[in-house]
Design an enzyme around this catalytic site. Structure first.
Site, PDB file in Angstrom:
ATOM      1  N   MET A 300       7.065  -9.368  -9.648  1.00 56.14           N
ATOM      2  CA  MET A 300       6.715  -8.633 -10.866  1.00 56.14           C
ATOM      3  C   MET A 300       7.829  -7.691 -11.303  1.00 56.14           C
ATOM      4  SD  MET A 300       4.019  -9.957 -11.803  1.00 56.14           S
ATOM      5  CE  MET A 300       3.583  -8.921 -13.196  1.00 56.14           C
ATOM      6  N   VAL A 376       5.594  -2.180  -6.546  1.00 50.26           N
ATOM      7  CA  VAL A 376       5.794  -2.404  -5.103  1.00 50.26           C
ATOM      8  C   VAL A 376       4.539  -3.057  -4.523  1.00 50.26           C
ATOM      9  CG1 VAL A 376       7.375  -0.439  -4.991  1.00 50.26           C
ATOM     10  CG2 VAL A 376       4.971  -0.097  -4.405  1.00 50.26           C
ATOM     11  N   GLU A 378       1.040  -4.109  -3.024  1.00 50.25           N
ATOM     12  CA  GLU A 378      -0.291  -3.657  -3.452  1.00 50.25           C
ATOM     13  C   GLU A 378      -0.977  -2.909  -2.304  1.00 50.25           C
ATOM     14  OE1 GLU A 378      -1.421  -3.599  -6.393  1.00 50.25           O
ATOM     15  OE2 GLU A 378      -3.505  -4.196  -6.570  1.00 50.25           O
ATOM     16  N   LYS A 383       2.197   2.868  -2.526  1.00 44.49           N
ATOM     17  CA  LYS A 383       2.288   3.283  -3.931  1.00 44.49           C
ATOM     18  C   LYS A 383       2.288   4.808  -4.044  1.00 44.49           C
ATOM     19  CE  LYS A 383       0.435  -0.867  -6.152  1.00 44.49           C
ATOM     20  NZ  LYS A 383       1.554  -1.587  -6.735  1.00 44.49           N
ATOM     21  N   SER A 405      -2.680  -4.410  -9.638  1.00 44.13           N
ATOM     22  CA  SER A 405      -3.654  -5.391 -10.116  1.00 44.13           C
ATOM     23  C   SER A 405      -5.087  -4.934  -9.859  1.00 44.13           C
ATOM     24  CB  SER A 405      -3.490  -6.725  -9.397  1.00 44.13           C
ATOM     25  OG  SER A 405      -2.180  -7.183  -9.461  1.00 44.13           O
ATOM     26  N   HIS A 426      -0.335  -3.056 -16.774  1.00 49.33           N
ATOM     27  CA  HIS A 426      -0.560  -4.257 -15.972  1.00 49.33           C
ATOM     28  C   HIS A 426       0.046  -5.475 -16.668  1.00 49.33           C
ATOM     29  CE1 HIS A 426      -3.501  -7.278 -13.990  1.00 49.33           C
ATOM     30  NE2 HIS A 426      -2.447  -7.098 -13.231  1.00 49.33           N
ATOM     31  N   GLU A 438      -2.019  -5.315 -20.137  1.00 47.42           N
ATOM     32  CA  GLU A 438      -3.206  -4.459 -20.076  1.00 47.42           C
ATOM     33  C   GLU A 438      -2.726  -3.022 -19.892  1.00 47.42           C
ATOM     34  OE1 GLU A 438      -6.970  -7.039 -18.322  1.00 47.42           O
ATOM     35  OE2 GLU A 438      -5.586  -6.187 -16.882  1.00 47.42           O
ATOM     36  N   ASN A 476      -8.612  -9.878 -14.602  1.00 46.93           N
ATOM     37  CA  ASN A 476      -8.878 -10.352 -13.243  1.00 46.93           C
ATOM     38  C   ASN A 476     -10.356 -10.253 -12.882  1.00 46.93           C
ATOM     39  OD1 ASN A 476      -6.314 -11.211 -12.674  1.00 46.93           O
ATOM     40  ND2 ASN A 476      -5.662  -9.294 -11.726  1.00 46.93           N
TER      41      ASN A 476
HETATM   42  P1  NAI Z   1       6.328  -8.725  -4.264  1.00 47.40           P
HETATM   43  O1  NAI Z   1       5.968  -8.684  -2.833  1.00 47.40           O
HETATM   44  O2  NAI Z   1       6.937  -9.942  -4.834  1.00 47.40           O
HETATM   45  O3  NAI Z   1       7.326  -7.526  -4.583  1.00 47.40           O
HETATM   46  C1  NAI Z   1       7.141  -6.222  -4.128  1.00 47.40           C
HETATM   47  C2  NAI Z   1       8.513  -5.586  -4.025  1.00 47.40           C
HETATM   48  O4  NAI Z   1       8.364  -4.194  -3.792  1.00 47.40           O
HETATM   49  C3  NAI Z   1       9.346  -6.140  -2.864  1.00 47.40           C
HETATM   50  O5  NAI Z   1      10.600  -6.553  -3.375  1.00 47.40           O
HETATM   51  C4  NAI Z   1       9.505  -4.951  -1.925  1.00 47.40           C
HETATM   52  O6  NAI Z   1      10.758  -4.925  -1.263  1.00 47.40           O
HETATM   53  C5  NAI Z   1       9.375  -3.785  -2.876  1.00 47.40           C
HETATM   54  N1  NAI Z   1       8.947  -2.555  -2.227  1.00 47.40           N
HETATM   55  C6  NAI Z   1       7.973  -2.417  -1.312  1.00 47.40           C
HETATM   56  N2  NAI Z   1       7.859  -1.130  -0.962  1.00 47.40           N
HETATM   57  C7  NAI Z   1       8.785  -0.448  -1.669  1.00 47.40           C
HETATM   58  C8  NAI Z   1       9.151   0.909  -1.756  1.00 47.40           C
HETATM   59  N3  NAI Z   1       8.548   1.823  -1.014  1.00 47.40           N
HETATM   60  N4  NAI Z   1      10.137   1.261  -2.591  1.00 47.40           N
HETATM   61  C9  NAI Z   1      10.758   0.344  -3.343  1.00 47.40           C
HETATM   62  N5  NAI Z   1      10.440  -0.955  -3.311  1.00 47.40           N
HETATM   63  C10 NAI Z   1       9.467  -1.355  -2.488  1.00 47.40           C
HETATM   64  O7  NAI Z   1       5.006  -8.304  -5.035  1.00 47.40           O
HETATM   65  P2  NAI Z   1       4.613  -8.601  -6.552  1.00 47.40           P
HETATM   66  O8  NAI Z   1       3.857  -9.856  -6.637  1.00 47.40           O
HETATM   67  O9  NAI Z   1       5.813  -8.412  -7.388  1.00 47.40           O
HETATM   68  O10 NAI Z   1       3.559  -7.440  -6.854  1.00 47.40           O
HETATM   69  C11 NAI Z   1       3.964  -6.117  -7.086  1.00 47.40           C
HETATM   70  C12 NAI Z   1       2.828  -5.378  -7.734  1.00 47.40           C
HETATM   71  O11 NAI Z   1       2.483  -6.024  -8.951  1.00 47.40           O
HETATM   72  C13 NAI Z   1       1.554  -5.321  -6.923  1.00 47.40           C
HETATM   73  O12 NAI Z   1       0.942  -4.091  -7.160  1.00 47.40           O
HETATM   74  C14 NAI Z   1       0.732  -6.456  -7.493  1.00 47.40           C
HETATM   75  O13 NAI Z   1      -0.641  -6.266  -7.311  1.00 47.40           O
HETATM   76  C15 NAI Z   1       1.102  -6.335  -8.946  1.00 47.40           C
HETATM   77  N6  NAI Z   1       0.912  -7.553  -9.739  1.00 47.40           N
HETATM   78  C16 NAI Z   1       1.242  -8.772  -9.240  1.00 47.40           C
HETATM   79  C17 NAI Z   1       1.068  -9.905 -10.019  1.00 47.40           C
HETATM   80  C18 NAI Z   1       1.474 -11.252  -9.512  1.00 47.40           C
HETATM   81  O14 NAI Z   1       1.096 -12.257 -10.129  1.00 47.40           O
HETATM   82  N7  NAI Z   1       2.249 -11.350  -8.446  1.00 47.40           N
HETATM   83  C19 NAI Z   1       0.518  -9.831 -11.383  1.00 47.40           C
HETATM   84  C20 NAI Z   1       0.302  -8.486 -11.842  1.00 47.40           C
HETATM   85  C21 NAI Z   1       0.467  -7.402 -11.027  1.00 47.40           C
END
Ligand code: NAI
Ligand code: 3HC
Length: 647
Positions: A300, A376, A378, A383, A405, A426, A438, A476
């Site tokens: 994301m 970051v 979920e 967060k 999400s 979102h 959103e 969702n």
């Molecule tokens: P992901 O696992 O692909 O990426 C998360 C990233 O955050 C990783 O690159 C990680 O290294 C980084 N990270 C973790 N802790 C950190 C910190 N303390 N400081 C800086 N970076 C940090 O996850 P994804 O899928 O991108 O999801 C991210 C957020 O977006 C979540 O809250 C998820 O619920 C939300 N989301 C995801 C969707 C999806 O389809 N994958 C759709 C809409 C929202």
């Protein structure tokens, strides 16, 4: 003030249309044009007429708001015929967009000149109709059958230079359009006039051409009726005399105008235009958005950063360590490289996009950003730690947003200084492609922050929908109910493949089970497991049974279906039948239409609950969420419109 005014520049009369916002052809404008022809034909001092528009655009089409009502005279086809039949030649001077009825008026003119950057087109199929005032009949006579088929069946406008190359406009100009058009008209008087469009010959490209187009248009249109009907109109126009083809087109137009599909597409048209500027924002001040930060460069975060760069904002990307940062930047690079591969970006543009990104593991790099979006993991602890850092390093007036999400934004923001600047934004995956955003305010979000969220959506070209706080927000939450209802059908003996086929038949690109196989069953499973671990009562789903049997979707070679290695085609699975055998009972047989009705009805029922709780502000917002975030077929209007129209 009258919507049509006339001035004279010597022997050339200038007819100016001024009907804000987009000079749509309401009754008053049609009447004004009708009368102008008579006035100018009767004026012995006038030898030619320039038709030009005030405001942001040339005539952008019929007035869509009149479509639900009976047609009122003068009818547009008659107005166009009358302009074409005028004693003095008319020159359409086009800026902005000449669309639909606007382009048809221009086709009635003997000449068309356009400002560089203007566009012309016949987008009616996007409203579930065909052109209704000779667009399908005059266009092939001006530009040939193939160009006309392309224009009317895709609905895509073309820019001035291309329009000139196709023969749709006679000249492209820069600078003062009015002066240029008047000079063009004067020069035209010195030579024999071309035939009016309706009298020009048109070549029939032959039976093979029409057969090929039938196949191609049907394939693109999926369940939409208008594109094939538009093709039939062009074919008629090429093969029949002008008047007969015009009557055929008009009958098709009137027939489709009253159809369910046209009503649905009109509903979406107005919903999309209302969404970016909801009335309740009032005149809340907008905060400046010059620079942005993104926390997390995963799926994301990288997509959000790409969307921000596409809108021209410089982006600071923060990751947790150097290795993750390198991965995040590589994710972003891959998105731009993909753009180059698909021809959407030049290599130079991709390089410029990337040059506007600076990566860091130090939050101090965000000291002067106007907006930061967190994406970051979920997990509430992760967060909250991120927002504590943001509070320490960002300006006190910077907007701080979370892309969560499912987590409660109030819990993420707890303890934050200046909570008025916090908001949920979102995005949907892939965030640089999906149109939906959103916008989730907390009770403490300030009006300026909320208004700035909508302004961001406009800057990114997204469709914003405000959502209240509940698990899954609008989209969702409905998705969860939809999936549960689909599982309930399987439990009562409906084949998995039948459910998917039913939803594809309804117009979705994919059914609920094949879509889960693509995205992975494990994400929702882990979320349910988390809730169970936290002591919540979450009933076991069929998806849980599959994940426990090692079936997480395509990535594990199978989920609801089996997949041969390297092949994405779902195959019915004997193993799934075995895993689920104990929970499936034989219920009443349902045909595909009934399956789709059931599942769309469940979506709408959840939508009603969401409205009753104030989570969504209007049914049309829910429709936009489903269309732009979840693949609901646009021409069905969204679950709320669809269900309401069915009664
Ligand atoms: P992901 O696992 O692909 O990426 C998360 C990233 O955050 C990783 O690159 C990680 O290294 C980084 N990270 C973790 N802790 C950190 C910190 N303390 N400081 C800086 N970076 C940090 O996850 P994804 O899928 O991108 O999801 C991210 C957020 O977006 C979540 O809250 C998820 O619920 C939300 N989301 C995801 C969707 C999806 O389809 N994958 C759709 C809409 C929202
Ligand atoms: N009828 C009525 N209202 C219209 C309209 C139309 N054809 N087109 C736009 N509007 C309204 C919008 O609802 C909006 O109203 P609001 O300010 O109250 O919300 C306002 O005009 C501005 O519209 P946009 O926000 O879309 O303005 P943009 O500047 O971004 O875009 C545009 C301008 C490119 C002209 C865009 O409005 C557009 O694409 N309009 C639709 C064009 C179209 O589909 N024309 C064909 C109509 S069907 C037809 O002509 C049938 C004929 O063949 C008989």
């Amino acid at each position: 003030m009258s919507v049509v005014s006339i001035e004279r520049e010597g022997e050339v009369a200038v007819v100016t249309v001024d009907n804000p916002p987009v000079n749509a052809l309401g009754q008053a404008l049609r009447q004004g044009l009708w009368d102008a022809v008579a006035t100018l034909d009767a004026d012995p001092d006038v030898r030619a007429v320039v038709l030009i528009c005030a405001g942001r655009t040339f005539i952008a089409g019929a007035d869509v708001r009149e479509f639900g009502k009976p047609p009122v005279e003068p009818h547009l086809p008659d107005v166009v015929n009358r302009i074409e039949g005028a004693v003095k030649p008319w020159v359409a001077a086009i800026h902005g967009s000449a669309l639909g009825g606007g382009f048809e008026v221009a086709l009635g003119c003997r000449f068309r000149v356009a400002l560089d950057g203007a566009s012309v087109g016949l987008p009616e199929v996007g409203l579930g109709i065909v052109p209704g005032a000779s667009g399908t009949v005059r266009t092939p006579r001006v530009a040939g059958a193939a160009a006309a088929v392309d224009l009317v069946t895709t609905g895509k406008p073309v820019k001035a230079a291309k329009a000139q190359a196709m023969g749709l406009v006679d000249a492209v100009m820069t600078g003062d359009l009015r002066a240029g058009a008047v000079a063009f008209a004067r020069a035209a008087l010195g030579a024999p006039l071309p035939l009016p469009a309706s009298e020009r010959p048109v070549a029939d490209p032959g039976a093979d051409f029409w057969a090929e187009q039938q196949t191609a248009v049907a394939k693109r249109a999926k369940g939409e009726a208008a594109p094939l009907r538009a093709l039939a109109c062009v074919q008629k126009a090429v093969q029949a005399p002008f008047a007969e083809a015009l009557a055929f087109e008009r009958a098709t137009f009137l027939d489709l105008r009253g159809s369910d599909q046209a009503a649905a597409l009109r509903h979406v048209f107005f919903a999309e235009r209302a969404a970016p500027r909801p009335a309740h924002l009032g005149d809340a001040k907008l905060l400046a958005l010059r620079t942005a930060g993104v926390i997390g460069g995963g799926t994301m975060g990288a997509g959000i950063a790409a969307a921000l760069r596409d809108a021209g904002l410089p982006v600071v990307l923060i990751e947790r360590d150097a290795e993750a940062l390198a991965r995040g930047l590589a994710n972003l690079q891959a998105i731009f490289d993909g753009g180059v591969k698909r021809g959407k970006l030049t290599p130079e543009q991709a390089a410029a996009r990337m040059a506007g990104v600076s990566g860091s593991t130090d939050y101090a790099a965000l000291a002067d950003t106007d907006l930061v979006i967190e994406a970051v993991f979920e997990e509430i602890g992760v967060k909250r730690a991120v927002f504590a850092e943001l509070a320490r390093h960002c300006r006190a007036d910077a907007v701080l947003a979370t892309n969560t999400s499912y987590l409660d934004p109030r819990a993420i923001a707890e303890g934050l200084a200046n909570p008025g600047r916090f908001i949920g934004l979102h995005f949907f995956s892939p965030a640089n492609v999906m149109k939906l955003l959103e916008i989730v305010p907390t009770p403490e979000t300030a009006p300026e922050t909320l208004a700035t969220g909508f302004a961001l959506a406009r800057a990114l070209g997204k469709i914003p929908v405000q959502a209240g706080i509940c698990e899954g927000f609008i989209g969702n939450r409905i998705l969860k109910r939809y999936r549960a209802a689909a599982e309930a059908l399987v439990r009562q003996g409906v084949a998995i493949a039948e459910v998917d086929a039913a939803m594809r038949g309804f117009g979705f690109a994919m059914g609920p089970f094949e879509a889960q196989d693509l995205g992975g069953l494990d994400i929702a499973f882990l979320q349910r497991e988390g809730a169970r671990a936290a002591g919540q009562e979450v009933p076991e789903t069929l998806g849980d049974l599959l994940v426990r049997a090692g079936r997480k979707g395509q990535k594990t070679g199978g989920g609801w279906y089996d997949y041969a290695p390297g092949d994405r085609k779902p195959q019915a699975s004997a193993r799934v039948a075995e895993v689920l055998a104990a929970v499936i009972t034989a219920g009443p047989a349902l045909d595909r239409a009934a399956i789709a009705e059931r599942l769309v009805g469940e979506m709408a029922a959840e939508g009603e609950a969401i409205l009753a709780e104030g989570i969504a502000l209007s049914p049309s917002d829910i429709d936009l969420v489903e269309i732009h975030g979840y693949g609901f077929p646009r021409w069905r209007g969204g679950p709320m419109h669809y269900t309401a129209r069915k009664g």
